[in-house]
Design an enzyme around this catalytic site. Structure first.
Site, PDB file in Angstrom:
ATOM      1  N   ASP A 119       0.843  -1.190   0.000  1.00 52.91           N
ATOM      2  CA  ASP A 119       0.000   0.000   0.000  1.00 52.91           C
ATOM      3  C   ASP A 119       0.883   1.246   0.000  1.00 52.91           C
ATOM      4  O   ASP A 119       2.012   1.227   0.500  1.00 52.91           O
ATOM      5  CB  ASP A 119      -0.900  -0.013   1.240  1.00 52.91           C
ATOM      6  CG  ASP A 119      -1.917   1.106   1.236  1.00 52.91           C
ATOM      7  OD1 ASP A 119      -1.580   2.197   1.766  1.00 52.91           O
ATOM      8  OD2 ASP A 119      -3.029   0.922   0.708  1.00 52.91           O
ATOM      9  N   HIS A 182     -12.931  -3.893   3.348  1.00 49.81           N
ATOM     10  CA  HIS A 182     -13.692  -2.744   3.833  1.00 49.81           C
ATOM     11  C   HIS A 182     -15.110  -2.758   3.263  1.00 49.81           C
ATOM     12  O   HIS A 182     -15.326  -3.146   2.121  1.00 49.81           O
ATOM     13  CB  HIS A 182     -13.041  -1.426   3.383  1.00 49.81           C
ATOM     14  CG  HIS A 182     -11.886  -1.003   4.220  1.00 49.81           C
ATOM     15  ND1 HIS A 182     -10.901  -0.165   3.752  1.00 49.81           N
ATOM     16  CD2 HIS A 182     -11.548  -1.296   5.510  1.00 49.81           C
ATOM     17  CE1 HIS A 182     -10.017   0.047   4.712  1.00 49.81           C
ATOM     18  NE2 HIS A 182     -10.386  -0.631   5.775  1.00 49.81           N
ATOM     19  N   TYR A 183     -16.054  -2.300   4.091  1.00 46.69           N
ATOM     20  CA  TYR A 183     -17.372  -1.955   3.576  1.00 46.69           C
ATOM     21  C   TYR A 183     -17.877  -0.769   4.385  1.00 46.69           C
ATOM     22  O   TYR A 183     -17.961  -0.872   5.609  1.00 46.69           O
ATOM     23  CB  TYR A 183     -18.369  -3.114   3.679  1.00 46.69           C
ATOM     24  CG  TYR A 183     -19.591  -2.803   2.836  1.00 46.69           C
ATOM     25  CD1 TYR A 183     -19.540  -3.008   1.455  1.00 46.69           C
ATOM     26  CD2 TYR A 183     -20.726  -2.258   3.397  1.00 46.69           C
ATOM     27  CE1 TYR A 183     -20.627  -2.679   0.666  1.00 46.69           C
ATOM     28  CE2 TYR A 183     -21.805  -1.924   2.604  1.00 46.69           C
ATOM     29  CZ  TYR A 183     -21.757  -2.147   1.246  1.00 46.69           C
ATOM     30  OH  TYR A 183     -22.826  -1.803   0.443  1.00 46.69           O
ATOM     31  N   PRO A 185     -16.084   0.300   0.755  1.00 46.09           N
ATOM     32  CA  PRO A 185     -14.691   0.470   0.337  1.00 46.09           C
ATOM     33  C   PRO A 185     -14.447   1.895  -0.155  1.00 46.09           C
ATOM     34  O   PRO A 185     -15.391   2.622  -0.477  1.00 46.09           O
ATOM     35  CB  PRO A 185     -14.564  -0.534  -0.813  1.00 46.09           C
ATOM     36  CG  PRO A 185     -15.939  -0.574  -1.408  1.00 46.09           C
ATOM     37  CD  PRO A 185     -16.894  -0.409  -0.252  1.00 46.09           C
ATOM     38  N   SER A 186     -13.184   2.283  -0.210  1.00 50.10           N
ATOM     39  CA  SER A 186     -12.854   3.620  -0.725  1.00 50.10           C
ATOM     40  C   SER A 186     -12.856   3.644  -2.250  1.00 50.10           C
ATOM     41  O   SER A 186     -12.929   4.711  -2.849  1.00 50.10           O
ATOM     42  CB  SER A 186     -11.491   4.082  -0.193  1.00 50.10           C
ATOM     43  OG  SER A 186     -10.491   3.120  -0.485  1.00 50.10           O
ATOM     44  N   TYR A 187     -12.779   2.474  -2.897  1.00 44.96           N
ATOM     45  CA  TYR A 187     -12.927   2.383  -4.347  1.00 44.96           C
ATOM     46  C   TYR A 187     -13.569   1.038  -4.679  1.00 44.96           C
ATOM     47  O   TYR A 187     -13.383   0.052  -3.955  1.00 44.96           O
ATOM     48  CB  TYR A 187     -11.593   2.571  -5.084  1.00 44.96           C
ATOM     49  CG  TYR A 187     -10.477   1.666  -4.626  1.00 44.96           C
ATOM     50  CD1 TYR A 187     -10.195   0.465  -5.275  1.00 44.96           C
ATOM     51  CD2 TYR A 187      -9.675   2.022  -3.538  1.00 44.96           C
ATOM     52  CE1 TYR A 187      -9.156  -0.360  -4.856  1.00 44.96           C
ATOM     53  CE2 TYR A 187      -8.634   1.211  -3.107  1.00 44.96           C
ATOM     54  CZ  TYR A 187      -8.383   0.027  -3.774  1.00 44.96           C
ATOM     55  OH  TYR A 187      -7.363  -0.784  -3.355  1.00 44.96           O
ATOM     56  N   HIS A 191     -10.832  -5.578  -3.409  1.00 44.96           N
ATOM     57  CA  HIS A 191      -9.466  -5.637  -2.920  1.00 44.96           C
ATOM     58  C   HIS A 191      -9.487  -6.060  -1.455  1.00 44.96           C
ATOM     59  O   HIS A 191     -10.475  -5.875  -0.744  1.00 44.96           O
ATOM     60  CB  HIS A 191      -8.744  -4.297  -3.084  1.00 44.96           C
ATOM     61  CG  HIS A 191      -9.448  -3.149  -2.422  1.00 44.96           C
ATOM     62  ND1 HIS A 191     -10.579  -2.550  -2.937  1.00 44.96           N
ATOM     63  CD2 HIS A 191      -9.170  -2.480  -1.266  1.00 44.96           C
ATOM     64  CE1 HIS A 191     -10.979  -1.574  -2.152  1.00 44.96           C
ATOM     65  NE2 HIS A 191     -10.143  -1.513  -1.115  1.00 44.96           N
ATOM     66  N   VAL A 192      -8.373  -6.640  -1.006  1.00 41.26           N
ATOM     67  CA  VAL A 192      -8.250  -7.155   0.353  1.00 41.26           C
ATOM     68  C   VAL A 192      -7.018  -6.535   1.002  1.00 41.26           C
ATOM     69  O   VAL A 192      -5.955  -6.437   0.377  1.00 41.26           O
ATOM     70  CB  VAL A 192      -8.140  -8.697   0.354  1.00 41.26           C
ATOM     71  CG1 VAL A 192      -7.943  -9.217   1.781  1.00 41.26           C
ATOM     72  CG2 VAL A 192      -9.370  -9.331  -0.289  1.00 41.26           C
ATOM     73  N   HIS A 193      -7.163  -6.126   2.249  1.00 39.83           N
ATOM     74  CA  HIS A 193      -6.087  -5.477   2.994  1.00 39.83           C
ATOM     75  C   HIS A 193      -5.315  -6.504   3.822  1.00 39.83           C
ATOM     76  O   HIS A 193      -5.917  -7.357   4.476  1.00 39.83           O
ATOM     77  CB  HIS A 193      -6.652  -4.414   3.931  1.00 39.83           C
ATOM     78  CG  HIS A 193      -7.461  -3.359   3.236  1.00 39.83           C
ATOM     79  ND1 HIS A 193      -6.978  -2.091   3.002  1.00 39.83           N
ATOM     80  CD2 HIS A 193      -8.703  -3.394   2.711  1.00 39.83           C
ATOM     81  CE1 HIS A 193      -7.901  -1.382   2.369  1.00 39.83           C
ATOM     82  NE2 HIS A 193      -8.956  -2.158   2.182  1.00 39.83           N
TER      83      HIS A 193
END
Length: 251
Positions: A119, A182-183, A185-187, A191-193
Site C-alpha cells: 500500500d 472494507h465496507y 470500500p474507498s474504491y 481488494h483485500v487489505h
C-alpha cells in the site's frame, strides 16, 4: 515513520538536541530534535486532487448506517453506478503499466487470481506498519456485496497465497496479519487489505473491516450471505451517499 528499536540509542545521542522541559524525581520530559536521517516523514502526493480526494482527508463527523439488501439495491448501487470513480490506477497495476517492480506476488488466473502490492502508506522499511493490498484480476466484483459462493476459490487463493507471500518475503506469519475487506470500500474494485496485527490502520475498526476468514466461513454457510444480511457502515458527514440515505429516510 516508526522508529526502529536498534536506532533508539543513535536517536538519543547522535547529533540530536535534547531540551529539558520538566524533571520530577525519576521522571523527565524533553523536546527532542532528531538528526535528519532519523526523522523521515512518509508523504503521499495526489496531484491533481479531486474534490473527493480533498474530502477524504478532511476531519468530518461520522455516522453509522445500517444498510439492508434493499437499501443497497435501491440507494447504494444506483449511487455507485451514477458516479465516475476512476479505477485507472488499479488497472495500471493489473496490466503492469505502473508499479510492476513493486509486485510482491501474482496469481495470473483471470478468474481466481490477484496481484499483491504494498500500500502507498507503507514504505517497506519496517514491519510495524506493514500494509499490502490484494487487487483481484476480474473487474466484475465491486465490493463485499457482490460476493457469493462462486467467489470462494478466489478468496481462498488470496488468503492462502497472500499469507504465504508475506511470510516468505517479510518473515511475518499469517498469525500476525490482519486480512480484511472494507465496507464501504474507498474504491469499487474488489481488494483485500493485509496489515500487521499490531498496527491500528485506518479503517480496521469493527464498523468497517470484515475479516477475510469470516467472509469465507459466511459464504461457505450461505452462498448469498452478503445479499441477505444488513451491513453496518460508517459514512462521513459530507459524503453524497449519506445524503442519499437521508433523502430516503434511512437516517
Amino acid at each position: 515513520t516508526p522508529f526502529q528499536e536498534e536506532k533508539i540509542p543513535e536517536l538519543l545521542r547522535k547529533h540530536a538536541r535534547l531540551e529539558l522541559q520538566m524533571r520530577n524525581d525519576i521522571y523527565s520530559t524533553y523536546h527532542l530534535y532528531p538528526p535528519p536521517e532519523l526523522s523521515e516523514i512518509k508523504t503521499t502526493v495526489v496531484y491533481p486532487a479531486t474534490e473527493k480526494h480533498l474530502r477524504k482527508y478532511l476531519r468530518q463527523e461520522v455516522h453509522l448506517v445500517r444498510e439492508t439488501w434493499e437499501d443497497y439495491r435501491n440507494i447504494t448501487l444506483p449511487f455507485i453506478q451514477s458516479q465516475s470513480f476512476s479505477l485507472q490506477w488499479v488497472y495500471n497495476i493489473l496490466e503492469k503499466k505502473a508499479e510492476a517492480d513493486r509486485i510482491i506476488h501474482e496469481n495470473p488466473d483471470p478468474r481466481d487470481g490477484f496481484v499483491l502490492v504494498p500500500d502507498f502508506k507503507w514504505n517497506q522499511s519496517q514491519l510495524d506498519d506493514l500494509y499490502l493490498i490484494a487487487l483481484v484480476h476480474r473487474r466484475d466484483v465491486k465490493s463485499l456485496r457482490d460476493l457469493t459462493g462462486e467467489h470462494l476459490p478466489l478468496l481462498r487463493n488470496i488468503l492462502r497465497e497472500g499469507q504465504e507471500a508475506v511470510a516468505e518475503r517479510f518473515g511475518v506469519p499469517g498469525s500476525r496479519l490482519r486480512v480484511y475487506l472494507h465496507y464501504q470500500p474507498s474504491y469499487y474494485h474488489l481488494h483485500v487489505h493485509f496489515t500487521a496485527l499490531g498496527y491500528e490502520a485506518a479503517g480496521s475498526a469493527a464498523e468497517r473491516a470484515h475479516l477475510l476468514a469470516d467472509v469465507l466461513d459466511n459464504l461457505a454457510l450461505d452462498s448469498r450471505y452478503y445479499q441477505r444480511r444488513a451491513l453496518t457502515c460508517a459514512l462521513r458527514a459530507d459524503e453524497p451517499l449519506l445524503a442519499k440515505f437521508r433523502e430516503a429516510g434511512r437516517l
